[in-house]
Design a protein around this motif. Structure first.
Motif, PDB file in Angstrom:
ATOM      1  N   GLN A 107     -14.665  33.749 -46.528  1.00 44.24           N
ATOM      2  CA  GLN A 107     -13.911  32.684 -47.188  1.00 44.24           C
ATOM      3  C   GLN A 107     -13.929  31.406 -46.349  1.00 44.24           C
ATOM      4  N   ILE A 108     -13.799  31.556 -45.035  1.00 38.87           N
ATOM      5  CA  ILE A 108     -13.866  30.404 -44.129  1.00 38.87           C
ATOM      6  C   ILE A 108     -15.244  29.767 -44.223  1.00 38.87           C
ATOM      7  N   GLU A 109     -16.261  30.599 -44.189  1.00 34.50           N
ATOM      8  CA  GLU A 109     -17.647  30.118 -44.300  1.00 34.50           C
ATOM      9  C   GLU A 109     -17.844  29.324 -45.593  1.00 34.50           C
ATOM     10  N   GLU A 110     -17.328  29.842 -46.691  1.00 29.75           N
ATOM     11  CA  GLU A 110     -17.504  29.179 -47.991  1.00 29.75           C
ATOM     12  C   GLU A 110     -16.874  27.788 -47.994  1.00 29.75           C
ATOM     13  N   VAL A 111     -15.679  27.657 -47.445  1.00 29.26           N
ATOM     14  CA  VAL A 111     -14.992  26.358 -47.407  1.00 29.26           C
ATOM     15  C   VAL A 111     -15.730  25.384 -46.493  1.00 29.26           C
ATOM     16  N   ILE A 112     -16.146  25.853 -45.325  1.00 30.18           N
ATOM     17  CA  ILE A 112     -16.868  24.985 -44.389  1.00 30.18           C
ATOM     18  C   ILE A 112     -18.153  24.474 -45.020  1.00 30.18           C
ATOM     19  N   ASN A 113     -18.897  25.342 -45.697  1.00 29.79           N
ATOM     20  CA  ASN A 113     -20.154  24.925 -46.327  1.00 29.79           C
ATOM     21  C   ASN A 113     -19.922  24.031 -47.543  1.00 29.79           C
ATOM     22  N   ARG A 114     -18.909  24.347 -48.335  1.00 28.14           N
ATOM     23  CA  ARG A 114     -18.639  23.544 -49.532  1.00 28.14           C
ATOM     24  C   ARG A 114     -18.224  22.128 -49.160  1.00 28.14           C
ATOM     25  N   LYS A 115     -17.383  22.008 -48.136  1.00 30.87           N
ATOM     26  CA  LYS A 115     -16.902  20.685 -47.716  1.00 30.87           C
ATOM     27  C   LYS A 115     -17.806  20.040 -46.665  1.00 30.87           C
ATOM     28  N   ARG A 116     -18.841  20.774 -46.242  1.00 35.70           N
ATOM     29  CA  ARG A 116     -19.789  20.282 -45.232  1.00 35.70           C
ATOM     30  C   ARG A 116     -19.068  19.822 -43.967  1.00 35.70           C
ATOM     31  N   LEU A 117     -18.132  20.660 -43.505  1.00 37.08           N
ATOM     32  CA  LEU A 117     -17.383  20.360 -42.290  1.00 37.08           C
ATOM     33  C   LEU A 117     -18.235  20.556 -41.044  1.00 37.08           C
ATOM     34  N   PHE A 118     -19.208  21.450 -41.139  1.00 37.84           N
ATOM     35  CA  PHE A 118     -20.115  21.711 -40.020  1.00 37.84           C
ATOM     36  C   PHE A 118     -21.432  22.191 -40.595  1.00 37.84           C
ATOM     37  N   VAL A 119     -22.531  21.693 -40.019  1.00 43.43           N
ATOM     38  CA  VAL A 119     -23.875  22.126 -40.409  1.00 43.43           C
ATOM     39  C   VAL A 119     -24.602  22.509 -39.125  1.00 43.43           C
ATOM     40  N   CYS A 120     -25.318  23.616 -39.144  1.00 41.57           N
ATOM     41  CA  CYS A 120     -26.082  24.043 -37.971  1.00 41.57           C
ATOM     42  C   CYS A 120     -27.109  22.976 -37.599  1.00 41.57           C
ATOM     43  N   LYS A 121     -27.526  22.984 -36.340  1.00 37.94           N
ATOM     44  CA  LYS A 121     -28.476  21.979 -35.850  1.00 37.94           C
ATOM     45  C   LYS A 121     -29.770  21.947 -36.648  1.00 37.94           C
ATOM     46  N   ASP A 122     -30.179  23.093 -37.162  1.00 37.14           N
ATOM     47  CA  ASP A 122     -31.416  23.149 -37.942  1.00 37.14           C
ATOM     48  C   ASP A 122     -31.200  22.819 -39.414  1.00 37.14           C
ATOM     49  N   GLY A 123     -29.983  22.423 -39.771  1.00 41.24           N
ATOM     50  CA  GLY A 123     -29.678  22.005 -41.133  1.00 41.24           C
ATOM     51  C   GLY A 123     -29.232  23.105 -42.064  1.00 41.24           C
ATOM     52  N   ARG A 124     -29.245  24.342 -41.589  1.00 38.00           N
ATOM     53  CA  ARG A 124     -28.823  25.463 -42.429  1.00 38.00           C
ATOM     54  C   ARG A 124     -27.309  25.512 -42.533  1.00 38.00           C
ATOM     55  N   PRO A 125     -26.792  26.086 -43.618  1.00 38.11           N
ATOM     56  CA  PRO A 125     -25.338  26.262 -43.718  1.00 38.11           C
ATOM     57  C   PRO A 125     -24.853  27.321 -42.741  1.00 38.11           C
ATOM     58  N   VAL A 126     -23.573  27.330 -42.494  1.00 36.23           N
ATOM     59  CA  VAL A 126     -22.922  28.279 -41.585  1.00 36.23           C
ATOM     60  C   VAL A 126     -22.881  29.655 -42.244  1.00 36.23           C
ATOM     61  N   SER A 127     -23.082  30.706 -41.464  1.00 35.63           N
ATOM     62  CA  SER A 127     -22.960  32.074 -41.977  1.00 35.63           C
ATOM     63  C   SER A 127     -21.614  32.659 -41.551  1.00 35.63           C
ATOM     64  N   SER A 128     -21.185  33.702 -42.229  1.00 37.79           N
ATOM     65  CA  SER A 128     -19.921  34.337 -41.854  1.00 37.79           C
ATOM     66  C   SER A 128     -20.043  34.999 -40.483  1.00 37.79           C
ATOM     67  N   ALA A 129     -21.250  35.457 -40.105  1.00 35.34           N
ATOM     68  CA  ALA A 129     -21.458  36.038 -38.771  1.00 35.34           C
ATOM     69  C   ALA A 129     -21.267  34.975 -37.693  1.00 35.34           C
ATOM     70  N   PHE A 130     -21.723  33.764 -37.958  1.00 34.69           N
ATOM     71  CA  PHE A 130     -21.547  32.659 -37.015  1.00 34.69           C
ATOM     72  C   PHE A 130     -20.066  32.322 -36.866  1.00 34.69           C
ATOM     73  N   VAL A 131     -19.341  32.319 -37.979  1.00 38.09           N
ATOM     74  CA  VAL A 131     -17.895  32.083 -37.954  1.00 38.09           C
ATOM     75  C   VAL A 131     -17.215  33.175 -37.137  1.00 38.09           C
ATOM     76  N   TYR A 132     -17.599  34.426 -37.348  1.00 36.39           N
ATOM     77  CA  TYR A 132     -16.994  35.548 -36.628  1.00 36.39           C
ATOM     78  C   TYR A 132     -17.251  35.445 -35.125  1.00 36.39           C
ATOM     79  N   ARG A 133     -18.485  35.136 -34.740  1.00 36.82           N
ATOM     80  CA  ARG A 133     -18.806  34.987 -33.315  1.00 36.82           C
ATOM     81  C   ARG A 133     -17.988  33.872 -32.682  1.00 36.82           C
TER      82      ARG A 133
END
Length: 68
Positions: free
Chosen positions: A22-48
Motif C-alpha cells: 500500500q505504501i509502494e502504491e501511494v509513493i508511485n501514484r504520487k511520484r514521491l520517489f523514483v529510483c535512480k534508473d527511473g523505475r517505480p519503487v517496489s514493496s521490497a525496496f520499501v520493506y528494506r
C-alpha cells in the motif's frame, strides 16, 4: 525527497498503519520517489528501507507504523 521521507509522508497522512504494498502504491501514484534508473519503487525496496530505520518505523501484524 528520499525514500524514507516519502514513507514518513505517506504514513503521516494515514491514521493507522499500512502494508508495504500500500505504501509502494501511494509513493508511485504520487511520484514521491523514483529510483535512480527511473523505475517505480517496489514493496521490497520499501520493506528494506523500513528495516534500515528501526527508530522511525515499526512493523506490527503486517502493517508499518511510525515510531515518531
Amino acid at each position: 525527497m528520499k525514500i524514507e521521507e516519502a514513507i514518513v509522508y505517506v504514513l503521516a497522512k494515514r491514521n493507522g498503519g499500512l502494508k508495504t504494498d500500500q505504501i509502494e502504491e501511494v509513493i508511485n501514484r504520487k511520484r514521491l520517489f523514483v529510483c535512480k534508473d527511473g523505475r517505480p519503487v517496489s514493496s521490497a525496496f520499501v520493506y528494506r528501507t523500513i528495516k534500515m530505520f528501526p527508530d522511525t518505523f515499526v512493523v506490527t501484524q503486517g502493517r508499518v507504523f511510525l515510531m515518531i
